[in-house]
Design a protein around this motif. Structure first.
Motif, PDB file in Angstrom:
ATOM      1  N   LEU A   1      12.063 -37.530 -16.873  1.00 16.23           N
ATOM      2  CA  LEU A   1      12.089 -36.405 -17.551  1.00 16.23           C
ATOM      3  C   LEU A   1      12.965 -35.295 -16.747  1.00 16.23           C
ATOM      4  O   LEU A   1      12.731 -35.218 -15.450  1.00 16.23           O
ATOM      5  CB  LEU A   1      10.783 -35.930 -17.744  1.00 16.23           C
ATOM      6  N   SER A   2      13.436 -34.329 -17.462  1.00 15.98           N
ATOM      7  CA  SER A   2      14.049 -33.033 -16.880  1.00 15.98           C
ATOM      8  C   SER A   2      12.763 -32.109 -16.292  1.00 15.98           C
ATOM      9  O   SER A   2      11.792 -32.544 -16.544  1.00 15.98           O
ATOM     10  CB  SER A   2      14.797 -32.212 -17.743  1.00 15.98           C
ATOM     11  N   ARG A   3      13.165 -31.505 -15.231  1.00 14.13           N
ATOM     12  CA  ARG A   3      12.219 -30.519 -14.833  1.00 14.13           C
ATOM     13  C   ARG A   3      11.252 -29.667 -15.745  1.00 14.13           C
ATOM     14  O   ARG A   3      10.389 -29.609 -15.639  1.00 14.13           O
ATOM     15  CB  ARG A   3      13.203 -29.487 -13.874  1.00 14.13           C
ATOM     16  N   ARG A   4      12.229 -29.238 -16.712  1.00 16.75           N
ATOM     17  CA  ARG A   4      11.546 -28.475 -17.693  1.00 16.75           C
ATOM     18  C   ARG A   4      10.553 -29.013 -18.625  1.00 16.75           C
ATOM     19  O   ARG A   4       9.375 -28.852 -18.832  1.00 16.75           O
ATOM     20  CB  ARG A   4      12.567 -27.783 -18.741  1.00 16.75           C
ATOM     21  N   ALA A   5      10.889 -30.316 -19.061  1.00 17.42           N
ATOM     22  CA  ALA A   5      10.229 -31.199 -19.915  1.00 17.42           C
ATOM     23  C   ALA A   5       9.099 -31.784 -19.225  1.00 17.42           C
ATOM     24  O   ALA A   5       8.147 -31.913 -19.715  1.00 17.42           O
ATOM     25  CB  ALA A   5      11.091 -32.239 -20.397  1.00 17.42           C
ATOM     26  N   PHE A   6       9.073 -32.035 -17.970  1.00 16.65           N
ATOM     27  CA  PHE A   6       8.053 -32.550 -16.976  1.00 16.65           C
ATOM     28  C   PHE A   6       6.965 -31.279 -16.946  1.00 16.65           C
ATOM     29  O   PHE A   6       5.777 -31.653 -17.299  1.00 16.65           O
ATOM     30  CB  PHE A   6       8.682 -33.046 -15.796  1.00 16.65           C
ATOM     31  N   ARG A   7       7.330 -30.316 -16.648  1.00 12.43           N
ATOM     32  CA  ARG A   7       6.433 -29.122 -16.293  1.00 12.43           C
ATOM     33  C   ARG A   7       5.672 -28.898 -17.637  1.00 12.43           C
ATOM     34  O   ARG A   7       4.474 -28.807 -17.538  1.00 12.43           O
ATOM     35  CB  ARG A   7       7.085 -27.883 -15.913  1.00 12.43           C
TER      36      ARG A   7
ATOM     37  N   ARG B   1       3.808 -40.393 -16.285  1.00 11.88           N
ATOM     38  CA  ARG B   1       5.232 -39.997 -16.528  1.00 11.88           C
ATOM     39  C   ARG B   1       5.940 -39.555 -15.247  1.00 11.88           C
ATOM     40  O   ARG B   1       5.197 -39.153 -14.409  1.00 11.88           O
ATOM     41  CB  ARG B   1       4.937 -38.794 -17.538  1.00 11.88           C
ATOM     42  N   ILE B   2       7.223 -39.634 -14.953  1.00 16.02           N
ATOM     43  CA  ILE B   2       8.127 -39.219 -13.972  1.00 16.02           C
ATOM     44  C   ILE B   2       8.948 -38.077 -14.345  1.00 16.02           C
ATOM     45  O   ILE B   2       9.705 -38.624 -15.421  1.00 16.02           O
ATOM     46  CB  ILE B   2       8.760 -40.499 -13.147  1.00 16.02           C
ATOM     47  N   GLY B   3       9.069 -37.234 -13.568  1.00 18.23           N
ATOM     48  CA  GLY B   3      10.254 -36.149 -13.746  1.00 18.23           C
ATOM     49  C   GLY B   3      10.860 -36.057 -12.639  1.00 18.23           C
ATOM     50  O   GLY B   3      10.638 -35.876 -11.691  1.00 18.23           O
ATOM     51  N   ARG B   4      11.988 -35.579 -12.920  1.00 18.28           N
ATOM     52  CA  ARG B   4      13.149 -35.209 -11.583  1.00 18.28           C
ATOM     53  C   ARG B   4      13.071 -33.696 -11.519  1.00 18.28           C
ATOM     54  O   ARG B   4      13.346 -32.957 -12.451  1.00 18.28           O
ATOM     55  CB  ARG B   4      14.610 -35.557 -12.033  1.00 18.28           C
ATOM     56  N   LEU B   5      12.501 -33.216 -10.412  1.00 20.64           N
ATOM     57  CA  LEU B   5      12.463 -31.775 -10.071  1.00 20.64           C
ATOM     58  C   LEU B   5      13.863 -31.240  -9.715  1.00 20.64           C
ATOM     59  O   LEU B   5      13.855 -30.081 -10.012  1.00 20.64           O
ATOM     60  CB  LEU B   5      11.130 -31.693  -9.009  1.00 20.64           C
ATOM     61  N   GLY B   6      14.783 -31.955  -9.014  1.00 23.23           N
ATOM     62  CA  GLY B   6      15.907 -31.582  -8.762  1.00 23.23           C
ATOM     63  C   GLY B   6      16.368 -32.306  -7.561  1.00 23.23           C
ATOM     64  O   GLY B   6      15.451 -32.879  -6.710  1.00 23.23           O
ATOM     65  N   GLY B   7      17.551 -32.616  -7.333  1.00 23.99           N
ATOM     66  CA  GLY B   7      17.973 -33.399  -6.209  1.00 23.99           C
ATOM     67  C   GLY B   7      17.506 -34.580  -6.040  1.00 23.99           C
ATOM     68  O   GLY B   7      17.399 -35.325  -7.093  1.00 23.99           O
ATOM     69  N   GLU B   8      16.801 -34.868  -4.781  1.00 20.11           N
ATOM     70  CA  GLU B   8      16.342 -36.286  -4.698  1.00 20.11           C
ATOM     71  C   GLU B   8      14.598 -36.174  -4.693  1.00 20.11           C
ATOM     72  O   GLU B   8      13.918 -37.015  -4.121  1.00 20.11           O
ATOM     73  CB  GLU B   8      16.553 -36.569  -3.310  1.00 20.11           C
ATOM     74  N   GLU B   9      14.179 -35.178  -5.413  1.00 17.52           N
ATOM     75  CA  GLU B   9      12.863 -34.887  -5.545  1.00 17.52           C
ATOM     76  C   GLU B   9      12.274 -35.198  -6.932  1.00 17.52           C
ATOM     77  O   GLU B   9      12.876 -34.896  -7.857  1.00 17.52           O
ATOM     78  CB  GLU B   9      12.480 -33.365  -5.075  1.00 17.52           C
ATOM     79  N   PHE B  10      11.284 -35.943  -6.980  1.00 17.47           N
ATOM     80  CA  PHE B  10      10.546 -36.392  -8.121  1.00 17.47           C
ATOM     81  C   PHE B  10       9.182 -36.069  -8.085  1.00 17.47           C
ATOM     82  O   PHE B  10       8.717 -35.867  -7.246  1.00 17.47           O
ATOM     83  CB  PHE B  10      10.824 -37.905  -8.402  1.00 17.47           C
ATOM     84  N   ALA B  11       8.456 -36.060  -9.483  1.00 13.18           N
ATOM     85  CA  ALA B  11       7.043 -35.822  -9.454  1.00 13.18           C
ATOM     86  C   ALA B  11       6.529 -36.910 -10.500  1.00 13.18           C
ATOM     87  O   ALA B  11       7.157 -37.146 -11.612  1.00 13.18           O
ATOM     88  CB  ALA B  11       6.645 -34.400  -9.959  1.00 13.18           C
ATOM     89  N   VAL B  12       5.267 -37.348 -10.189  1.00  9.49           N
ATOM     90  CA  VAL B  12       4.626 -38.310 -11.078  1.00  9.49           C
ATOM     91  C   VAL B  12       3.151 -37.852 -11.608  1.00  9.49           C
ATOM     92  O   VAL B  12       2.540 -37.260 -10.707  1.00  9.49           O
ATOM     93  CB  VAL B  12       4.470 -39.716 -10.490  1.00  9.49           C
ATOM     94  N   LEU B  13       2.983 -37.702 -12.770  1.00  6.46           N
ATOM     95  CA  LEU B  13       1.815 -37.167 -13.500  1.00  6.46           C
ATOM     96  C   LEU B  13       0.960 -38.449 -13.654  1.00  6.46           C
ATOM     97  O   LEU B  13       1.343 -39.479 -14.279  1.00  6.46           O
ATOM     98  CB  LEU B  13       2.124 -36.660 -14.675  1.00  6.46           C
ATOM     99  N   LEU B  14      -0.340 -38.488 -13.298  1.00  5.24           N
ATOM    100  CA  LEU B  14      -1.301 -39.585 -13.221  1.00  5.24           C
ATOM    101  C   LEU B  14      -2.602 -38.857 -14.163  1.00  5.24           C
ATOM    102  O   LEU B  14      -3.662 -38.686 -13.642  1.00  5.24           O
ATOM    103  CB  LEU B  14      -1.679 -40.080 -12.093  1.00  5.24           C
ATOM    104  N   PRO B  15      -2.480 -38.983 -15.683  1.00  4.60           N
ATOM    105  CA  PRO B  15      -3.764 -38.667 -16.383  1.00  4.60           C
ATOM    106  C   PRO B  15      -4.802 -39.650 -16.095  1.00  4.60           C
ATOM    107  O   PRO B  15      -4.411 -40.973 -15.708  1.00  4.60           O
ATOM    108  CB  PRO B  15      -3.062 -38.576 -17.629  1.00  4.60           C
ATOM    109  N   ASP B  16      -6.263 -39.086 -16.400  1.00 10.36           N
ATOM    110  CA  ASP B  16      -7.261 -40.065 -15.872  1.00 10.36           C
ATOM    111  C   ASP B  16      -7.304 -40.798 -14.848  1.00 10.36           C
ATOM    112  O   ASP B  16      -7.924 -41.821 -14.598  1.00 10.36           O
ATOM    113  CB  ASP B  16      -7.448 -41.050 -17.017  1.00 10.36           C
ATOM    114  N   VAL B  17      -6.587 -40.258 -13.771  1.00  8.28           N
ATOM    115  CA  VAL B  17      -6.836 -40.818 -12.362  1.00  8.28           C
ATOM    116  C   VAL B  17      -7.073 -39.802 -11.077  1.00  8.28           C
ATOM    117  O   VAL B  17      -6.710 -38.683 -11.019  1.00  8.28           O
ATOM    118  CB  VAL B  17      -5.118 -41.053 -11.936  1.00  8.28           C
ATOM    119  N   GLY B  18      -8.157 -40.197 -10.573  1.00  9.37           N
ATOM    120  CA  GLY B  18      -8.828 -39.454  -9.411  1.00  9.37           C
ATOM    121  C   GLY B  18      -7.925 -39.535  -8.261  1.00  9.37           C
ATOM    122  O   GLY B  18      -6.938 -40.422  -8.087  1.00  9.37           O
TER     123      GLY B  18
END
Length: 420
Positions: A186-192, A251-268
């Motif tokens: 996902l793009s940064r905007r779409a991931f956010r 879901r995984i998104g690219r925040l920029g450069g070599e930085e990514f973020a993973v969203l984990l719903p229903d996960v503690g």
């Protein structure tokens, strides 16, 4: 992209009808593009390289102006990533609302005593074209500078304006893209956007939610050693390695450069740390082969979770995960760290982007700032030199009375304060 460029909306009846100042509208446009403080991107670096080759100046920047600073999305020949807004010639450009040409700053009464003229970087020649959005808001400038005076022709002015429009076109393309063109994440905007929706849903259903921020270690070294093509292959391979660990709504998104973020719903938190460790091992396990040999990459990961009461937003989660990520890097990289403190402290803060100032010493000094979030009892703001500011000050936001504040926490970029 050939969107019409209209006259800036600042100062029009429409702005006043909305109850918002010219600067509020401009900062809202800047927030919409979500580009401040993002990693470097080749598209913008390429524009700076091209601009430097065309004009052969020693300095070129793509400058974005928020409430208190100018920040460089891309730059050539300029050391700092950001400077104060007050003396910035780029700030004068957007206030003027048209290209600003200064052939000899030392002889120009507007800038002869400017600290960027009398001191580093010793600007003598300056030409800046505003970055004007399709709805007429000015985000910053594309500018060329030199330490020697020079003339600037009308043809050169038109070329600079056209290059500034290319910068805006690139920003517009980022808004349209839901997927990162290289990695498919996902793009940064779409991931956010998706993350905020998931956060709201988790809060309503009283379900857990976690977030992982991933940064590939020493990635500049990878590009410098093996080339950008092989660096791109490592980015693609790392995203695929992450996705292979997913089993449901992650879901995984690219925040920029070599930085990514993973969203984990229903996960503690405990389970999120387990997922992070699997991702770390999967990234490390990928091998990238080429004729001369092979290489691997490692990653550092920061893990955080939404508070039990659901009182957070995507900015708070990313900030918390980033702090854990920096701890992972400081501890030696190639590891996962869970955020040390809960997020709930910032409950009720509403995201804004407003220009403000800190009034110090019984009104004797004013320090510009950018207000990022507010609630009935707290405020979060960005300010240069946050560590040196006193514990108490008065905060003045556009159109509002001074509000006494007390610092609660400080960070490298700013601080959080309580209204007194």
């Amino acid at each position: 992209m050939t969107a019409e460029r209209r006259t800036p909306a600042c100062g029009t009846e429409g702005a006043h009808a909305l109850g918002r100042s010219c600067e509020d509208l401009r900062l809202a446009a800047l927030a919409r593009y979500d580009v401040m403080d993002t990693p470097g991107e080749e598209a913008f670096d390429r524009i700076v390289r091209l601009t430097q080759k065309v004009f052969r100046t020693s300095m070129v920047t793509i400058s974005l102006i928020d409430g208190h600073r100018q920040w460089f999305k891309a730059r050539h020949g300029v050391g700092p990533q950001e400077t104060a807004r007050g003396p910035a010639l780029c700030s004068s450009t957007i206030e003027q609302g048209s290209p600003l040409i200064v052939t000899d700053a030392r002889r120009d009464p507007r800038f002869a005593q400017n600290p960027f003229v009398t001191g580093e970087p010793h600007i003598r020649f300056y030409a800046g074209a505003p970055l004007v959005t399709p709805d007429g808001q000015m985000l910053g400038t594309l500018c060329v500078m030199d330490q020697a005076q020079r003339a600037f022709t009308d043809d050169e002015r038109e070329i600079l304006v056209d290059l500034a429009r290319i910068v805006i076109d690139e920003l517009e393309l980022r808004l349209l893209a839901d997927a990162d063109a290289l990695t498919g994440a996902l793009s940064r905007r779409a991931f956010r956007a998706e993350a905020q929706k998931a956060i709201d849903q988790a809060a309503h259903a009283e379900r857990p939610l976690s977030l992982i921020v991933i940064d590939l270690d020493h990635f500049k070294r990878v590009n410098d050693t093996y080339g950008h093509d092989r660096g791109d292959a490592a980015l693609i391979g790392s995203v695929l390695a992450c996705a292979a660990q997913f089993a449901g709504r992650e879901r995984i998104g690219r925040l920029g450069g070599e930085e990514f973020a993973v969203l984990l719903p229903d996960v503690g938190t405990d389970r999120a740390l387990s997922v992070a460790e699997r991702i770390r091992e999967a990234i490390r396990g990928e091998t990238y082969a080429f004729r001369e040999g092979t290489f691997r990459v490692t990653a550092s990961l920061g893990v955080t979770s939404a508070p039990a009461d659901g009182a957070c937003d995507i900015d708070m989660l990313l900030r918390s995960a980033d702090m854990a990520l920096y701890q992972a890097k400081a501890a030696g990289r190639n590891r996962c760290v869970v955020a040390a403190s809960p997020i709930g402290r910032g409950a009720g803060l509403r995201r804004v982007l407003k220009r403000g100032s800190l009034v110090l010493g019984a009104g004797r000094e004013s320090v510009p700032c950018t207000v990022r979030a507010v609630s009935a009892g707290r405020v979060r703001l960005d300010v240069l030199g946050a560590a040196e500011l006193p514990t108490r000050f008065d905060l003045v936001m556009d159109g509002e009375d001074p509000a006494p504040c007390r610092v609660v926490t400080r960070s490298e970029r700013g601080l959080e304060a309580a209204f007194e």
